[in-house]
Write an enzyme that holds these catalytic residues in place. Structure first.
Site, short mmCIF file in Angstrom:
data_model
loop_
_atom_site.label_atom_id
_atom_site.label_comp_id
_atom_site.label_asym_id
_atom_site.label_seq_id
_atom_site.Cartn_x
_atom_site.Cartn_y
_atom_site.Cartn_z
N ALA A 63 43.40 38.60 35.36
CA ALA A 63 44.85 38.41 35.45
C ALA A 63 45.14 36.98 35.01
O ALA A 63 44.26 36.12 35.03
CB ALA A 63 45.28 38.62 36.89
N GLY A 102 40.59 41.20 36.80
CA GLY A 102 41.49 42.23 36.29
C GLY A 102 41.04 42.80 34.95
O GLY A 102 41.37 43.94 34.62
N GLU A 105 38.56 45.33 35.84
CA GLU A 105 39.30 46.43 36.49
C GLU A 105 40.00 47.30 35.45
O GLU A 105 40.07 48.52 35.58
CB GLU A 105 40.31 45.85 37.48
N GLU A 125 37.15 37.13 41.74
CA GLU A 125 38.37 36.76 42.47
C GLU A 125 38.08 35.94 43.72
O GLU A 125 38.89 35.09 44.11
CB GLU A 125 39.17 38.01 42.84
C1 3H9 Z 1 42.43 38.57 38.83
O1 3H9 Z 1 42.06 39.08 37.81
C2 3H9 Z 1 43.19 39.31 39.90
C3 3H9 Z 1 43.11 40.81 39.75
O2 3H9 Z 1 42.00 41.33 40.40
C4 3H9 Z 1 44.31 41.46 40.39
C5 3H9 Z 1 45.60 41.27 39.72
C6 3H9 Z 1 46.67 42.14 40.27
N1 3H9 Z 1 44.28 32.93 33.62
O3 3H9 Z 1 37.19 28.00 31.55
P1 3H9 Z 1 37.57 27.65 30.15
C7 3H9 Z 1 42.23 29.26 30.67
S1 3H9 Z 1 42.17 36.92 39.15
C8 3H9 Z 1 44.87 31.90 33.00
O4 3H9 Z 1 37.68 26.23 29.81
P2 3H9 Z 1 35.12 28.85 29.23
C9 3H9 Z 1 41.65 27.98 31.25
O5 3H9 Z 1 42.51 27.41 32.20
C10 3H9 Z 1 41.40 36.32 37.68
N2 3H9 Z 1 44.19 31.00 32.27
O6 3H9 Z 1 36.63 28.37 29.08
C11 3H9 Z 1 41.49 27.14 30.00
O7 3H9 Z 1 42.76 26.61 29.68
P3 3H9 Z 1 42.91 25.16 29.01
C12 3H9 Z 1 39.98 36.74 37.58
C13 3H9 Z 1 42.88 31.14 32.16
O8 3H9 Z 1 34.75 29.44 27.94
C14 3H9 Z 1 41.12 28.17 28.94
O9 3H9 Z 1 41.55 29.43 29.45
N3 3H9 Z 1 39.35 36.06 36.45
C15 3H9 Z 1 42.21 32.19 32.78
O10 3H9 Z 1 34.29 27.77 29.81
C16 3H9 Z 1 39.65 28.24 28.67
O11 3H9 Z 1 38.96 28.39 29.88
C17 3H9 Z 1 38.78 34.86 36.58
O12 3H9 Z 1 38.74 34.30 37.66
C18 3H9 Z 1 42.96 33.13 33.53
N4 3H9 Z 1 42.38 34.17 34.13
O13 3H9 Z 1 35.14 29.99 30.34
C19 3H9 Z 1 38.21 34.27 35.34
N5 3H9 Z 1 40.89 32.09 32.50
O14 3H9 Z 1 42.24 25.28 27.68
C20 3H9 Z 1 38.59 32.83 35.23
C21 3H9 Z 1 40.75 31.00 31.73
O15 3H9 Z 1 44.37 24.96 28.96
N6 3H9 Z 1 38.12 32.21 33.99
N7 3H9 Z 1 41.95 30.42 31.51
O16 3H9 Z 1 42.20 24.21 29.94
C22 3H9 Z 1 36.86 31.85 33.80
O17 3H9 Z 1 35.99 32.04 34.62
C23 3H9 Z 1 36.54 31.12 32.52
O18 3H9 Z 1 37.74 30.58 32.04
C24 3H9 Z 1 35.94 32.00 31.41
C25 3H9 Z 1 35.84 31.17 30.10
C26 3H9 Z 1 34.53 32.42 31.85
C27 3H9 Z 1 36.78 33.19 31.15
#
Ligand code: 3H9
Length: 684
Positions: A63, A102, A105, A125
């Site tokens: 999400a 998400g 999911e 999450e």
């Molecule tokens: C969820 O899904 C809830 C659901 O179950 C229910 C819903 C109803 N959103 O980390 P990076 C941005 S909760 C917004 O440097 P990497 C991040 O801020 C979510 N932005 O890259 C950064 O921005 P900036 C569950 C996001 O290659 C840029 O993307 N998912 C999100 O080292 C690059 O990120 C997670 O918890 C996001 N979801 O790692 C996953 N994700 O360039 C969270 C990233 O402006 N994300 N951004 O600084 C991660 O773990 C890592 O970002 C990922 C990439 C592994 C994806």
């Protein structure tokens, strides 16, 4: 059609592909695009199967975290998922990158999942103080069973494609690297075989065996009690997984939503979301653009094979980077390498590393007693004794041998980096790389920017943190830099409270209950009282305890006595010493309840943080939060001291500091910066 969606049909197989950089987070535009694509494909009689895919770095990484806390815009993710599940076509998710939260999911809404090798998926999450709120807690147990689902969702770990296949989360791993072509072939195969269109939500065979059981959850809680302490989201996750086994899907899903919403609105999740973005922000340096060059990092030299040098070396060995480890004497060098070997051996014993990997890592060490051996390395890190004289001598020796362009780094914790740099002919190549003990474990790397450090040297320092799996925080030169400086005031206040007759056990309890792993008094005993009191000439409780050979946990106990199982009881001897020193210093006893003890211990940290910001030592308040979380295990669900201060209200913090200043003196004098923020109605 939104411009995020590409919709194409290849002989009966529709591909709904989304492109929303950087990580295809499932924000409103993405959700709308999926709906648009599915509506088109589902109503097209020529389409027999639909592939949901993403272009760019990754399948949906979850999400959009930025949307949390704002009013939900329909279609919300559960609605999108329900739409996918209601499609009359055969549906396949084509996964690459990091399908997380998400994102996974959404993939679980399809009948089948294919992933390219290298894909890492999961439900992380919990790390945001949440639970998977779009069916994840109800579907994963249906695929992998209750025990595996509990482990996967409460850890939030990423699962490799090969393991996901074994567990049954996905159905196929691509043989090659053309995901789309293989997904289309797979779709055709499934259509030709008239493969079953069973949705995950319809499968109960894996959950049935745990239906109505409670023991499995209680055992899981008890086994992980230490790790889960303080994390409210974990309890909701366990409850939700239990519902997957006990209730029909629709009812379980409804309860999952309620448990998710409860967490989403919690202060803890807000704090953890703050930490998520703060962690990413901390690697950005406003005046150093991303395009700034990075110096090569193929080999490293480390001077000093003691606890710190050895720990630092392990970070590079773990990243496959050869290390020349330098000591003055063979004995010290052998001892240092033994410690590294023993550390790795512990991992082998615990099954986290193979013997071959251990040998490969040790094989990357080039032991040396000769500065000349550092002449070809790209980076030299000095980790010798913390005195200016010694550091300067070492830097002058480094200067004599290091190749042009080599980065010269000091691991100093408190000393003036500019003065250290002045011992070289190239202060532009000098930076601080300040690791936190144990250096192979703690995730913080303070990158210290000297007066003359070149931009590319700073940029290289920030980047190398990522290479070795650390979070960088940039600091200007100043006593103790960021983390040590702000946390030192807690230690000072601990001493004051003890001398004012506050029971050390209560001090420890207050800090433990706040969420730290250990209280400050127990921490002193762990570190060693002889190590702590080294700089002080004053007669203190600790200096007297050291005179009595009470060094802490390592020898005869300190503030506490320890039995053979390291169980502690407050020491009558230490209490006597405390009373005597308090008497000598004429310190009167003071009464304080737990709330006041907490404020006296932690509000000065906020105040010191304000000073660090005012002086320009830290770039941003969130960097101080990250420094305390990653360097001192500040409980992540409090968001770090500065975020916590905002959530208390800076006005209240300021009032308390003023009250303490009146009662206990200038250690509590509020920082003018904090005063200004309150006056202007601002936050950190
Ligand atoms: C969820 O899904 C809830 C659901 O179950 C229910 C819903 C109803 N959103 O980390 P990076 C941005 S909760 C917004 O440097 P990497 C991040 O801020 C979510 N932005 O890259 C950064 O921005 P900036 C569950 C996001 O290659 C840029 O993307 N998912 C999100 O080292 C690059 O990120 C997670 O918890 C996001 N979801 O790692 C996953 N994700 O360039 C969270 C990233 O402006 N994300 N951004 O600084 C991660 O773990 C890592 O970002 C990922 C990439 C592994 C994806």
């Amino acid at each position: 059609m939104t411009n995020l969606l590409t919709y194409q049909v290849y002989e009966g197989v529709a591909v709904v592909s989304i492109d929303s950089p950087p990580v295809n987070a499932l924000g409103i535009d993405v959700r709308q695009s999926i709906v648009e694509g599915f509506e088109q494909a589902s109503t097209n009689a020529d389409v027999h199967a639909i592939i949901l895919a993403c272009s760019g770095r990754t399948f949906f990484a979850g999400a959009d975290i930025r949307e949390f806390g704002t009013p939900a815009k329909p279609p919300i993710l559960p609605e999108v998922i329900a739409l996918i599940e209601s499609s009359p076509k055969l549906t396949i998710a084509a996964l690459h990158g990091t399908p997380l939260g998400g994102g996974l999911e959404t993939a679980l809404a399809c009948h089948y999942r294919i992933a390219i090798a290298g894909t890492r998926m999961g439900l992380p999450e919990v790390k945001l103080g949440l639970l998977p709120g779009a069916g994840g807690t109800q579907k994963l147990p249906r695929l992998v069973g209750v025990p595996a689902a509990l482990e996967i969702i409460t850890s939030g770990r990423q699962i490799k494609a090969s393991e996901a296949l074994e567990l049954g989360i996905i159905d196929r791993v691509c043989a090659g690297d053309d995901l789309l072509a293989e997904a289309i072939n797979y779709a055709r195969e499934l259509v030709d075989q008239n493969a079953p269109r069973t949705l995950v939500l319809e499968r109960n065979e894996k959950t049935a065996e745990h239906q109505g059981q409670t023991e499995i959850y209680d055992t899981f809680r008890a086994k992980n009690a230490r790790r889960f302490r303080g994390f409210k989201s974990v309890e909701n996750i366990i409850k939700a997984v239990q519902l997957a086994a006990d209730l029909p899907y629709v009812q379980g899903l409804k309860r999952e939503r309620e448990l998710f919403t409860e967490l989403q609105q919690s202060r803890d999740s807000l704090a953890q979301r703050h930490v998520f973005f703060a962690e990413r922000e901390s690697s950005k340096v406003p005046d150093i653009p991303k395009t700034t060059p990075v110096r090569p990092l193929q080999t490293v030299g480390i001077i000093g094979a003691g606890t710190m040098g050895g720990g630092i070396a392990m970070n590079f060995l773990n990243a496959g980077i050869p290390v020349t480890l330098l000591e003055q004497k063979q004995e010290a060098l052998d001892q240092g390498i033994d410690v590294i070997r023993n550390n790795y051996q512990r991992s082998v014993k615990a099954g986290r590393m193979t013997k071959e990997v251990l040998e490969a890592r040790l094989g990357l060490i080039n032991p040396s007693l000769n500065y000349a051996d550092l002449s070809s390395v790209d980076l030299i890190i000095e980790a010798v004794f913390e005195t200016m004289e010694i550091k300067k001598a070492v830097f002058s020796s480094i200067d004599a041998v290091a190749k042009q362009g080599c980065i010269l780094a000091s691991n100093t914790s408190y000393l003036d980096l500019n003065e250290i740099a002045s011992a070289t002919s190239r202060p532009q190549d000098v930076i601080g790389l300040h690791f936190f003990s144990p250096a192979n474990v703690m995730n913080l790397l303070e990158v210290v920017r000297g007066e003359h450090s070149d931009s590319d040297v700073i940029n290289s320092g920030m980047r190398l943190a990522k290479t070795i799996g650390k979070t960088p925080v940039l600091s200007r030169v100043g006593w103790g830099f960021i983390a040590n400086r702000v946390m030192k005031v807690r230690s000072f206040q601990t001493d004051n409270l003890i001398l004012q007759g506050i029971n050390p056990e209560i001090i420890d309890k207050v800090i433990y209950d706040y969420g730290f792993a250990m209280g400050p008094v127990a921490m002193k005993d762990l570190v060693g009282l002889d190590v702590l009191g080294r700089e002080s000439k004053e007669r203190t409780v600790e200096s007297v305890l050291v005179e009595m050979e009470r060094l802490g946990q390592k020898k005869n106990g300190g503030y506490y006595d320890y039995d053979q199982n390291r169980q502690k009881t407050l020491s009558a001897i230490a209490m006597e010493v405390i009373r005597n020193i308090a008497q000598e210093k004429g310190i009167e006893p003071v009464a304080a309840d737990e709330e006041e003890i907490l404020a006296r211990l932690l509000y000065p940290i906020i105040n010191e943080g304000a000073k660090v910001l005012d002086e320009g030592i830290a770039l941003r308040s969130s960097d101080i939060d990250i420094a305390c979380i990653k360097g001192y295990n500040w409980p992540v669900y409090k968001g770090g001291p500065m975020f916590w201060a905002n959530s208390i209200g800076l006005k209240k913090v300021l009032e308390k500091l003023r009250e303490f200043e009146q009662r206990f003196g200038s250690a509590f004098t509020p920082s003018p910066y904090l005063v200004r923020l309150v006056k202007d109605g601002k936050e950190f």
